[in-house]
Every structure is written in C-alpha cells, then in structure tokens.
Scaffold this motif. Sequence first.
Motif, short mmCIF file in Angstrom:
data_model
loop_
_atom_site.label_atom_id
_atom_site.label_comp_id
_atom_site.label_asym_id
_atom_site.label_seq_id
_atom_site.Cartn_x
_atom_site.Cartn_y
_atom_site.Cartn_z
N HIS A 111 0.81 -1.22 0.00
CA HIS A 111 0.00 0.00 0.00
C HIS A 111 0.85 1.28 0.00
O HIS A 111 0.56 2.24 -0.72
N HIS A 115 1.44 4.67 -2.44
CA HIS A 115 1.44 6.11 -2.13
C HIS A 115 2.69 6.79 -2.69
O HIS A 115 2.63 7.91 -3.19
N SER A 135 0.74 8.96 7.13
CA SER A 135 -0.67 8.64 6.91
C SER A 135 -1.36 8.34 8.23
O SER A 135 -0.79 8.53 9.30
N GLY A 136 -2.60 7.84 8.12
CA GLY A 136 -3.36 7.53 9.32
C GLY A 136 -2.82 6.31 10.04
O GLY A 136 -3.00 6.15 11.25
N GLY A 137 -2.15 5.43 9.32
CA GLY A 137 -1.66 4.20 9.94
C GLY A 137 -0.14 4.09 9.96
O GLY A 137 0.40 3.19 10.61
N GLY A 162 -1.00 10.75 11.48
CA GLY A 162 -2.41 10.98 11.12
C GLY A 162 -3.35 10.58 12.24
O GLY A 162 -4.36 11.26 12.51
N ASP A 166 -6.07 12.85 14.22
CA ASP A 166 -7.47 12.45 14.39
C ASP A 166 -7.89 12.48 15.86
O ASP A 166 -9.00 12.90 16.20
N PRO A 177 -12.36 12.54 9.41
CA PRO A 177 -10.99 12.52 9.90
C PRO A 177 -10.49 13.93 10.23
O PRO A 177 -10.84 14.89 9.53
N GLY A 179 -7.54 15.52 10.30
CA GLY A 179 -6.39 16.22 9.72
C GLY A 179 -6.74 17.53 9.06
O GLY A 179 -6.15 18.57 9.37
N ASP A 183 -5.84 21.40 10.21
CA ASP A 183 -5.08 22.20 9.25
C ASP A 183 -5.78 23.56 9.06
O ASP A 183 -5.15 24.63 9.10
N GLY A 268 -1.90 10.27 3.47
CA GLY A 268 -2.97 11.23 3.74
C GLY A 268 -2.49 12.55 4.34
O GLY A 268 -2.98 13.62 3.97
N VAL A 269 -1.52 12.48 5.26
CA VAL A 269 -1.06 13.71 5.93
C VAL A 269 -0.22 14.59 4.99
O VAL A 269 0.00 15.76 5.27
N ASN A 272 -1.33 18.02 4.18
CA ASN A 272 -1.24 19.11 5.16
C ASN A 272 -0.52 20.33 4.59
O ASN A 272 0.62 20.23 4.13
N ASP A 300 -6.49 7.38 -0.41
CA ASP A 300 -6.34 6.05 -0.99
C ASP A 300 -7.06 5.95 -2.34
O ASP A 300 -8.18 6.44 -2.50
O1 KG4 Z 1 -3.28 7.76 3.84
P1 KG4 Z 1 -4.51 7.74 4.68
O2 KG4 Z 1 -5.84 7.55 4.00
O3 KG4 Z 1 -4.35 6.75 5.86
C1 KG4 Z 1 -4.00 5.45 5.74
O4 KG4 Z 1 -4.16 4.86 4.65
O5 KG4 Z 1 -3.50 4.97 6.78
O6 KG4 Z 1 -4.55 9.10 5.47
C2 KG4 Z 1 -5.60 9.45 6.33
C3 KG4 Z 1 -5.04 10.39 7.36
C4 KG4 Z 1 -6.05 10.74 8.42
O7 KG4 Z 1 -5.45 10.54 9.68
C5 KG4 Z 1 -6.34 12.21 8.15
O8 KG4 Z 1 -6.70 12.93 9.31
C6 KG4 Z 1 -5.02 12.68 7.60
O9 KG4 Z 1 -4.61 11.62 6.75
N1 KG4 Z 1 -5.12 13.93 6.83
C7 KG4 Z 1 -4.49 15.08 7.18
C8 KG4 Z 1 -4.88 16.07 6.24
N2 KG4 Z 1 -5.74 15.50 5.37
C9 KG4 Z 1 -5.87 14.18 5.74
N3 KG4 Z 1 -3.64 15.32 8.19
C10 KG4 Z 1 -3.16 16.58 8.30
N4 KG4 Z 1 -3.50 17.59 7.47
C11 KG4 Z 1 -4.34 17.39 6.44
N5 KG4 Z 1 -4.66 18.39 5.60
#
Ligand code: KG4
Length: 339
Positions: A111, A115, A135-137, A162, A166, A177, A179, A183, A268-269, A272, A300
């Motif tokens: 995965h 990315h 990312s979130g994980g 991430g 959250d 979520p 993030g 921001d 995901g992050v 930011n 994703d």
């Molecule tokens: O890549 P992703 O979908 O997660 C995994 O696949 O694990 O990313 C999701 C994460 C969430 O924790 C969300 O809050 C964060 O990305 N996120 C952000 C922003 N947009 C999404 N974190 C900080 N600033 C942002 N603008």
Amino acid sequence: MAKILAIESSCDETAVAIVDDGKLLANVVATQIAVHEKFGGVMPEIASRLHAENITVVLQQALDESGVSLEDIDAFAVTRGPGLIGCLHVGLQAAKTLAMLYDRPLIPVHHLAGHIYANEYIGELKFPLLCVVVSGGNTELVYMKGHMDFKIIGRTQDDAVGECFDKVARVLGLPYPGGLPIDQHAKKGRHTYNLPHPYVSGGKYDVSYSGLKTAVINLVHNLKMKGESVNVDDMARSFEDVAIGMIVDKALAAAKDYQVAQVVLAGGVSANSYLREQMKSKLEGTGIDLVLPPLWCTTDNAAMIAKVGEHLYERKYFAGLDLGVDPNWKIDEQLTLLD
Ligand code: KG4
C-alpha cells in the motif's frame, strides 16, 4: 507495457483503476468516510462488509469508464497489505478471482509503495530519494536507491502522525478525519499553548507521537476542569507546529545525511498545508528536488497501486493464487515476497 487493472481496499476506500501503457483510463473510488464519521474512526467489520458490497459496482464502473473489457487486461494488481485484515481480503479475493477466470498474472502491491509511486503521475522519481510517508496508519522515512528498492530509515515509535491528528481533533470536538479540520483551524491560530517536543530515544530519524497526543488531551481536560475555554485555533496551531515540525526536522536531516536527489511526500497527511510549506521553504536552495503529490493522490486510490503494478509487471513479479494478505507487511519486503 501493459493494461493493468488494480484494486485497493486496505482501509475505508474501495477503489479500482485501469492503466494502459502508463495512461490512466479509469480511477474509481467509493469512500466510506460518511459511514465511519459517526464512530469517530474506521469500524473494521463495517468497512469489510462495505467493501464486499461495493467491489463489483466499482469494478464495473471502472470498466465502463475505460472502455476496456476484462479479456483485454494483461495483469491484476492488488493491495496485499498493510491494512485492515478483513478489508484486504475482499480486494485480494476479487483480484484472485479475476486472475483465475482470465488466466492472467496476479501482482501483490504494498500500500505505501503505492502512495510513493502515485507521485509518478506528476513527474519522474529521481534517485537516491527520500520519501516522507505520513498517513493515518504509518509514519516512516523511506530511502530508495532505485525503483522498488525501499529501506526504512526512520519510523514512529508509537502512533502514526495521522492518528495523532485524528485523536487531537476528536478532543477538540472537530469532525473525523481530523487532519483537514486541524489544518484549517491552525491557519487562523497562534502558537500560544506550550506543548512538549517529544524526546525520541530510538534511531536518529525516528519520531514519536503518543506523548504529544496525551499532552494535548490532558491540557484540554485540565482547562475544561478549571472551567476555562479552549481556543481551538490556537491549540490547532500549537499542535501542528510541534507535530509537523518533528517530521520536517527528521526528514531534512535524513535528506542531507543520505545526500538524496529528491524528497517525495506520500500518504494522507501529505495533504497538510503547513507540511508542504515547510518542506518547500526548507529545501529551497539546497539543490534537493521536492515532489508534492496532487491532493487526489494523498487519499487512498487504486491508480497508485496500478503504477506499482506496472513496475512489477515489467519484472514479472507475479504471485500464485495461494497468496494471502498481510496486515503488517513491511515495505522493504515488497520485492522479497516471492524469493
Ligand atoms: O493515507 P490515509 O488515508 O491513511 C491510511 O491509509 O492509513 O490518510 C488518512 C489520514 C487521516 O489521519 C487524516 O486525518 C489525515 O490523513 N489527513 C491530514 C490532512 N488531510 C488528511 N492530516 C493533516 N492535514 C491534512 N490536511
């Protein structure tokens, strides 16, 4: 090159993409965010069930949009991990079924490799490269000497960045979520709250987020107990400065030590705005190229899995139909799976 159909279902997005000789013909994503929002996080069992409901619909839509038929596909690529086990199973079973029915190769994709390679939709990767995977994980600094050659040189010792965004958003009463809301609030705030800069005892490029998360939660609770209000904008600004500052500092140190040609953001992050600004301004004049992924690549999708699929197709990196998912698959094991 080839026509690759890719499937992604590792968390809360069911996605199918089709590429033909590097050209993206379809990129369909069905997101479940609205369902998980009310729980304040992804509910794994619900997520798996929704993937099972959505996968054939998303597949059909991708075929319709691309005008390609399943007989024309040369290989099926799929996210094998990391992710939620039940969710990964749905995607893998779908890909295996298609590979078996059409007698085509099955390509297992990591995965996070997806990315990273999403950045190829906007430009060429230049090696040696440092990828900041946030990312979130996951939160990792990945060094790459060449294509598909991943070495983790830094990582979080506890929570992913991430996840920390959250949780902090939740305690501040912001939607999931968290993030993006953080921001947005941070843009209006000032750094007025004193939050600890975590001490990280591990590797030179490691980070840590659980202490920072707990510090925000405790501070908010203490203020509420005293009947004082929390200035959400200022708390978001103070938190973001520390959370993003930490990863930026480690990334810059690693980029210089490893003398990379390029720094790439992923996950995901990487959406930011403060992280993007900071990386841009700090890398300016260093001679190190910076790639900021377009926003559609930060969430994703299966287009990114298809990109990796193309590289692996060229290498004939094909798995048997006995392949299983791996919720904890490490990126540096992407190429060793079939050894
Ligand atoms: O890549 P992703 O979908 O997660 C995994 O696949 O694990 O990313 C999701 C994460 C969430 O924790 C969300 O809050 C964060 O990305 N996120 C952000 C922003 N947009 C999404 N974190 C900080 N600033 C942002 N603008």
